[in-house]
Design an enzyme around this catalytic site. Structure first.
Site, PDB file in Angstrom:
ATOM      1  N   HIS A   1       0.880  -1.168   0.000  1.00  6.20           N
ATOM      2  CA  HIS A   1       0.000   0.000   0.000  1.00  6.20           C
ATOM      3  C   HIS A   1       0.916   1.217   0.000  1.00  6.20           C
ATOM      4  CE1 HIS A   1      -3.695   2.274   0.650  1.00  6.20           C
ATOM      5  NE2 HIS A   1      -2.892   3.116   1.270  1.00  6.20           N
ATOM      6  N   CYS A   2       0.831   2.015  -1.027  1.00  5.59           N
ATOM      7  CA  CYS A   2       1.735   3.151  -1.192  1.00  5.59           C
ATOM      8  C   CYS A   2       1.068   4.428  -0.687  1.00  5.59           C
ATOM      9  CB  CYS A   2       2.111   3.297  -2.658  1.00  5.59           C
ATOM     10  SG  CYS A   2       3.338   4.579  -2.954  1.00  5.59           S
ATOM     11  N   VAL A   3       1.693   5.062   0.293  1.00  6.82           N
ATOM     12  CA  VAL A   3       1.129   6.301   0.834  1.00  6.82           C
ATOM     13  C   VAL A   3       1.279   7.453  -0.153  1.00  6.82           C
ATOM     14  CG1 VAL A   3       1.450   5.637   3.231  1.00  6.82           C
ATOM     15  CG2 VAL A   3       3.272   6.860   2.058  1.00  6.82           C
TER      16      VAL A   3
ATOM     17  N   VAL B   1      -1.695   6.845  -2.463  1.00  4.69           N
ATOM     18  CA  VAL B   1      -2.914   6.635  -1.694  1.00  4.69           C
ATOM     19  C   VAL B   1      -3.736   5.482  -2.292  1.00  4.69           C
ATOM     20  CG1 VAL B   1      -4.844   7.783  -0.548  1.00  4.69           C
ATOM     21  CG2 VAL B   1      -2.910   9.137  -1.311  1.00  4.69           C
ATOM     22  N   ASN B   2      -3.049   4.413  -2.604  1.00  2.00           N
ATOM     23  CA  ASN B   2      -3.693   3.255  -3.203  1.00  2.00           C
ATOM     24  C   ASN B   2      -2.777   2.052  -3.020  1.00  2.00           C
ATOM     25  OD1 ASN B   2      -5.541   1.729  -4.606  1.00  2.00           O
ATOM     26  ND2 ASN B   2      -5.166   2.710  -6.588  1.00  2.00           N
TER      27      ASN B   2
END
Length: 187
Positions: free
Chosen positions: A91-93, A96-97
């Site tokens: 999950h990549c901050v 945001v996905n």
């Protein structure tokens, strides 16, 4: 291209598990043992699914207790998105996905284009950075301009180097056909 890939990573679904998904082996077993019709057992299995191992190996069926659904191989539950993602990498901050099966290509391209952009910025700032250290008497810029130039050059260089390492890591993951999560769950 960098902006397009960013938007594609953000707005492309990373890969959702279909509702009431079942492993192909389960369906074959069900068809062989229950050729008559779909009985109440199937409805019971959907409402009260059988207990499967959470992280099974091989063809073993898995079940996500949070989604109340079957889990295909290489699928993981994201606690931030609160759903299972097919071939989830992380999950990549920054986007945001989740990065999964359907948006991994755009994520990798986004990394490459961002790296190229930061390298280009660093190369554009390099002549001014060199003149800053070469001759103090010919400096026409104010102290604040010099500080901004120095800071921009150093940050762009550091960001480009960290992106290069990140691209190298993801390239090796693609070459070995794994995700960044899978080594943590290997038994």
């Amino acid at each position: 291209m960098m902006l397009w890939c960013y938007l594609m990573v953000v707005f492309t679904d990373p890969g959702a598990v279909p509702e009431n998904w079942r492993h192909a082996a389960e369906e074959d077993d069900m068809d062989e043992s229950n050729t008559r019709t779909i009985s109440n057992d199937v409805a019971t299995d959907i409402v009260n699914p059988p207990l499967f191992t959470s992280e099974g190996q091989g063809n073993a069926s898995r079940y996500c207790s949070r989604c109340q659904n079957g889990k295909p191989p290489r699928c993981h539950h994201c606690s931030i998105c609160d759903r299972c993602v097919l071939k989830m990498d992380h999950h990549c901050v920054w986007v945001v996905n989740c990065v999964g099966a359907r948006n991994y290509k755009y994520f990798l391209l986004f990394l490459v284009y961002t790296f190229l952009e930061t390298v280009l910025d660093t190369l554009v700032l390099l002549p001014s950075f060199i003149t800053f250290f070469r001759d103090e008497s010919r400096r026409s810029s104010s102290a604040s301009d010099v500080a901004i130039l120095f800071l921009a050059f150093v940050l762009n260089l550091a960001f480009a180097l960290s992106l290069l390492i990140f691209i190298g890591m993801h390239t090796s993951l693609v070459a070995s056909n794994t995700t960044s999560i899978e080594p943590w769950f290997a038994s």
